[in-house]
Design a protein around this motif. Sequence first.
Motif, PDB file in Angstrom:
ATOM      1  N   ALA A 156      46.672  33.436  48.684  1.00  0.00           N
ATOM      2  CA  ALA A 156      48.080  33.281  48.772  1.00  0.00           C
ATOM      3  C   ALA A 156      47.739  34.365  47.291  1.00  0.00           C
ATOM      4  O   ALA A 156      48.783  35.098  47.062  1.00  0.00           O
ATOM      5  CB  ALA A 156      47.953  32.221  48.492  1.00  0.00           C
ATOM      6  N   ILE A 157      46.855  33.459  45.947  1.00  0.00           N
ATOM      7  CA  ILE A 157      47.193  34.039  45.020  1.00  0.00           C
ATOM      8  C   ILE A 157      46.302  34.799  45.122  1.00  0.00           C
ATOM      9  O   ILE A 157      47.080  36.197  44.693  1.00  0.00           O
ATOM     10  CB  ILE A 157      46.428  32.912  44.081  1.00  0.00           C
ATOM     11  CG1 ILE A 157      47.120  31.786  43.543  1.00  0.00           C
ATOM     12  CG2 ILE A 157      45.918  33.387  42.372  1.00  0.00           C
ATOM     13  CD1 ILE A 157      46.649  30.644  42.870  1.00  0.00           C
ATOM     14  N   ALA A 158      44.874  35.237  45.175  1.00  0.00           N
ATOM     15  CA  ALA A 158      44.824  37.086  45.829  1.00  0.00           C
ATOM     16  C   ALA A 158      45.406  38.040  45.891  1.00  0.00           C
ATOM     17  O   ALA A 158      45.307  38.989  45.967  1.00  0.00           O
ATOM     18  CB  ALA A 158      43.137  36.567  46.711  1.00  0.00           C
ATOM     19  N   ALA A 159      46.378  37.137  47.724  1.00  0.00           N
ATOM     20  CA  ALA A 159      47.219  38.310  47.827  1.00  0.00           C
ATOM     21  C   ALA A 159      47.953  38.830  46.881  1.00  0.00           C
ATOM     22  O   ALA A 159      48.411  39.950  47.562  1.00  0.00           O
ATOM     23  CB  ALA A 159      47.420  37.578  49.405  1.00  0.00           C
ATOM     24  N   PHE A 160      48.824  37.785  46.047  1.00  0.00           N
ATOM     25  CA  PHE A 160      49.630  38.849  45.703  1.00  0.00           C
ATOM     26  C   PHE A 160      49.361  39.358  44.517  1.00  0.00           C
ATOM     27  O   PHE A 160      49.932  40.580  43.707  1.00  0.00           O
ATOM     28  CB  PHE A 160      50.440  37.165  44.815  1.00  0.00           C
ATOM     29  CG  PHE A 160      51.637  37.589  43.886  1.00  0.00           C
ATOM     30  CD1 PHE A 160      53.131  37.854  44.322  1.00  0.00           C
ATOM     31  CD2 PHE A 160      51.563  38.027  42.608  1.00  0.00           C
ATOM     32  CE1 PHE A 160      53.530  38.495  43.421  1.00  0.00           C
ATOM     33  CE2 PHE A 160      52.360  38.202  41.882  1.00  0.00           C
ATOM     34  CZ  PHE A 160      53.762  38.592  42.061  1.00  0.00           C
ATOM     35  N   LEU A 161      48.344  39.041  43.690  1.00  0.00           N
ATOM     36  CA  LEU A 161      47.368  39.804  42.852  1.00  0.00           C
ATOM     37  C   LEU A 161      47.051  41.563  43.298  1.00  0.00           C
ATOM     38  O   LEU A 161      47.123  42.130  42.793  1.00  0.00           O
ATOM     39  CB  LEU A 161      45.943  39.304  42.570  1.00  0.00           C
ATOM     40  CG  LEU A 161      46.184  38.535  41.409  1.00  0.00           C
ATOM     41  CD1 LEU A 161      45.126  37.673  40.916  1.00  0.00           C
ATOM     42  CD2 LEU A 161      47.001  37.887  40.145  1.00  0.00           C
ATOM     43  N   CYS A 162      46.485  40.970  45.008  1.00  0.00           N
ATOM     44  CA  CYS A 162      47.041  42.745  45.582  1.00  0.00           C
ATOM     45  C   CYS A 162      47.964  43.414  45.873  1.00  0.00           C
ATOM     46  O   CYS A 162      48.289  44.672  45.469  1.00  0.00           O
ATOM     47  CB  CYS A 162      46.295  42.545  47.066  1.00  0.00           C
ATOM     48  SG  CYS A 162      44.490  41.704  47.380  1.00  0.00           S
ATOM     49  N   PHE A 163      49.726  42.787  45.516  1.00  0.00           N
ATOM     50  CA  PHE A 163      50.582  43.349  45.681  1.00  0.00           C
ATOM     51  C   PHE A 163      50.709  44.121  43.912  1.00  0.00           C
ATOM     52  O   PHE A 163      51.552  44.688  43.948  1.00  0.00           O
ATOM     53  CB  PHE A 163      52.329  42.062  45.719  1.00  0.00           C
ATOM     54  CG  PHE A 163      52.697  42.885  45.954  1.00  0.00           C
ATOM     55  CD1 PHE A 163      53.700  42.852  46.923  1.00  0.00           C
ATOM     56  CD2 PHE A 163      53.232  42.478  44.842  1.00  0.00           C
ATOM     57  CE1 PHE A 163      55.073  43.691  46.897  1.00  0.00           C
ATOM     58  CE2 PHE A 163      55.090  42.790  44.689  1.00  0.00           C
ATOM     59  CZ  PHE A 163      56.095  43.660  45.065  1.00  0.00           C
ATOM     60  N   LEU A 164      50.696  43.075  43.119  1.00  0.00           N
ATOM     61  CA  LEU A 164      50.425  43.403  42.242  1.00  0.00           C
ATOM     62  C   LEU A 164      49.868  44.817  41.509  1.00  0.00           C
ATOM     63  O   LEU A 164      50.383  45.820  40.689  1.00  0.00           O
ATOM     64  CB  LEU A 164      50.380  42.447  41.225  1.00  0.00           C
ATOM     65  CG  LEU A 164      51.236  41.075  40.324  1.00  0.00           C
ATOM     66  CD1 LEU A 164      50.589  40.588  39.544  1.00  0.00           C
ATOM     67  CD2 LEU A 164      52.814  41.773  40.640  1.00  0.00           C
ATOM     68  N   PHE A 165      48.690  44.603  41.262  1.00  0.00           N
ATOM     69  CA  PHE A 165      47.793  46.113  41.503  1.00  0.00           C
ATOM     70  C   PHE A 165      48.457  47.111  42.561  1.00  0.00           C
ATOM     71  O   PHE A 165      48.698  48.886  42.133  1.00  0.00           O
ATOM     72  CB  PHE A 165      46.732  45.905  42.374  1.00  0.00           C
ATOM     73  CG  PHE A 165      45.433  47.355  41.732  1.00  0.00           C
ATOM     74  CD1 PHE A 165      45.316  47.276  40.780  1.00  0.00           C
ATOM     75  CD2 PHE A 165      45.321  47.826  43.255  1.00  0.00           C
ATOM     76  CE1 PHE A 165      44.869  48.475  40.537  1.00  0.00           C
ATOM     77  CE2 PHE A 165      44.678  49.417  43.027  1.00  0.00           C
ATOM     78  CZ  PHE A 165      43.904  49.063  41.277  1.00  0.00           C
ATOM     79  N   ASN A 166      48.748  47.137  43.626  1.00  0.00           N
ATOM     80  CA  ASN A 166      49.853  47.751  44.527  1.00  0.00           C
ATOM     81  C   ASN A 166      50.983  48.557  43.881  1.00  0.00           C
ATOM     82  O   ASN A 166      51.435  49.675  43.720  1.00  0.00           O
ATOM     83  CB  ASN A 166      50.024  47.646  45.743  1.00  0.00           C
ATOM     84  CG  ASN A 166      50.440  48.510  46.407  1.00  0.00           C
ATOM     85  OD1 ASN A 166      50.158  49.578  46.503  1.00  0.00           O
ATOM     86  ND2 ASN A 166      51.468  47.970  47.961  1.00  0.00           N
ATOM     87  N   TYR A 167      51.571  47.783  43.334  1.00  0.00           N
ATOM     88  CA  TYR A 167      52.443  47.499  42.358  1.00  0.00           C
ATOM     89  C   TYR A 167      52.158  48.562  41.006  1.00  0.00           C
ATOM     90  O   TYR A 167      52.382  50.093  40.877  1.00  0.00           O
ATOM     91  CB  TYR A 167      53.669  47.262  42.145  1.00  0.00           C
ATOM     92  CG  TYR A 167      55.146  47.212  41.407  1.00  0.00           C
ATOM     93  CD1 TYR A 167      55.795  48.641  41.121  1.00  0.00           C
ATOM     94  CD2 TYR A 167      55.181  46.574  39.999  1.00  0.00           C
ATOM     95  CE1 TYR A 167      56.207  48.694  40.847  1.00  0.00           C
ATOM     96  CE2 TYR A 167      55.951  46.697  39.558  1.00  0.00           C
ATOM     97  CZ  TYR A 167      56.858  48.241  39.572  1.00  0.00           C
ATOM     98  OH  TYR A 167      58.050  48.106  38.890  1.00  0.00           O
ATOM     99  N   TYR A 168      51.831  48.119  39.946  1.00  0.00           N
ATOM    100  CA  TYR A 168      51.250  48.740  38.873  1.00  0.00           C
ATOM    101  C   TYR A 168      50.321  49.635  38.477  1.00  0.00           C
ATOM    102  O   TYR A 168      49.809  50.134  38.035  1.00  0.00           O
ATOM    103  CB  TYR A 168      51.140  47.426  37.917  1.00  0.00           C
ATOM    104  CG  TYR A 168      52.211  46.663  37.180  1.00  0.00           C
ATOM    105  CD1 TYR A 168      53.172  46.862  36.549  1.00  0.00           C
ATOM    106  CD2 TYR A 168      52.345  45.343  37.982  1.00  0.00           C
ATOM    107  CE1 TYR A 168      54.690  46.857  36.173  1.00  0.00           C
ATOM    108  CE2 TYR A 168      53.683  44.391  37.524  1.00  0.00           C
ATOM    109  CZ  TYR A 168      54.693  45.503  36.758  1.00  0.00           C
ATOM    110  OH  TYR A 168      55.910  44.873  36.374  1.00  0.00           O
ATOM    111  N   GLY A 169      48.638  49.174  38.942  1.00  0.00           N
ATOM    112  CA  GLY A 169      48.239  49.968  39.529  1.00  0.00           C
ATOM    113  C   GLY A 169      47.849  51.004  40.008  1.00  0.00           C
ATOM    114  O   GLY A 169      47.812  52.084  38.692  1.00  0.00           O
TER     115      GLY A 169
END
Length: 369
Positions: A339-352
């Motif tokens: 779940a944490i890894a999936a949310f980090l993917c969401f953050l990268f999708n937004y910021y990265g």
Amino acid sequence: MILAAEPGLADFGKLLVYSAMAVYTVAFLAYIAEWTFGSRSKVARTAAALGAGAPPGKPAAADGDAVRVTVRAAGGSTRVLTRPRVITRSATPARDGVPDGPGAAGGDERGDTYGRIAVSLTVLAFLLHAGGVLLRALAVQRAPWANMYEFSTTFSLVAVGGFLGFLAARRNVRWLGLPLVTTVLLDLGLAVTVLYTETDQLPPALQSIWLWVHVSLAIVCGAMFYLGMVATVAFLLRDRYEGRLADGGTPGRFSASVLERLPSSVSLDKFAYRINAVVFPLWTFTIIAGAIWAESAWGRYWGWDPKEVWSLITWLGYACYLHARATAGWRGRKAAYLAIAAFLCFLFNYYGVNMFVDDSLHSYAGVED
């Protein structure tokens, strides 16, 4: 017909966002005071003593082998909390008898008072925050989430709204207040400094009703995924704490006073899972809506654009998490890491993707150099 932007309204809206940040800061201090004074309560001290006094290898306490602690709440009323002498590790599905901690909702009268002040300040800051987003919408005459500044301010607004909604539903989530307000302050600080852009009109590709549907759903999903992520991190910390007590270990003063106040790991795990399970279909529809919008704007449903790819990776991450939660061998900590890894993917999708990928058609970050 495209209406002209109103810079005066935008400036006043930004002032309201600054005002909200000031109130969030005071609320942050109130949450700190709540946890500080609440951590000195009899509940925390008793929990520490119980954990320290349990000999290694002792089996879990029976229902009758417990300590009853009377805690005085605001207004002079009292309540009785029952704590087992040895706390079982509730990450195991068969061990879910661990009672929830106060959840930063009391513990002693002084701590509870600061907590009520903190929530009241959060409500006030939320209203100012909402006013800032509304004035931005009136200034630009469109949905106020077409660039990173607008997305960020709306994202944090929805996250706070979700927290207050859970509180209104009488969920034991006041423990969320401190990490939430901390994150909101960071998000808004980044928005008004690095990400801020002046009011402008949309490029032709964004002049669509799908802006209201696709992006608004992405904001709601991201905000709820964030609350689920915070609960997941809290679950990992609380689960480790309960496991240490069950193994006869002696927790440190910080662990005993802070982690004991959280809901049990079972409650945290269920809370995070329910949020992610409910939001996942909305995220699925968000991707579908984006594909429909892409066909209307660019003549194709899917083009492996970096934003599309990372949206799919995020979807796969949460799909793996939900599948793992349905599999007995992947309950608890392993599923939480997914779940944490999936949310980090969401953050990268937004910021990265928005800030570091130049060849994306979704180049609407609006960050000024």
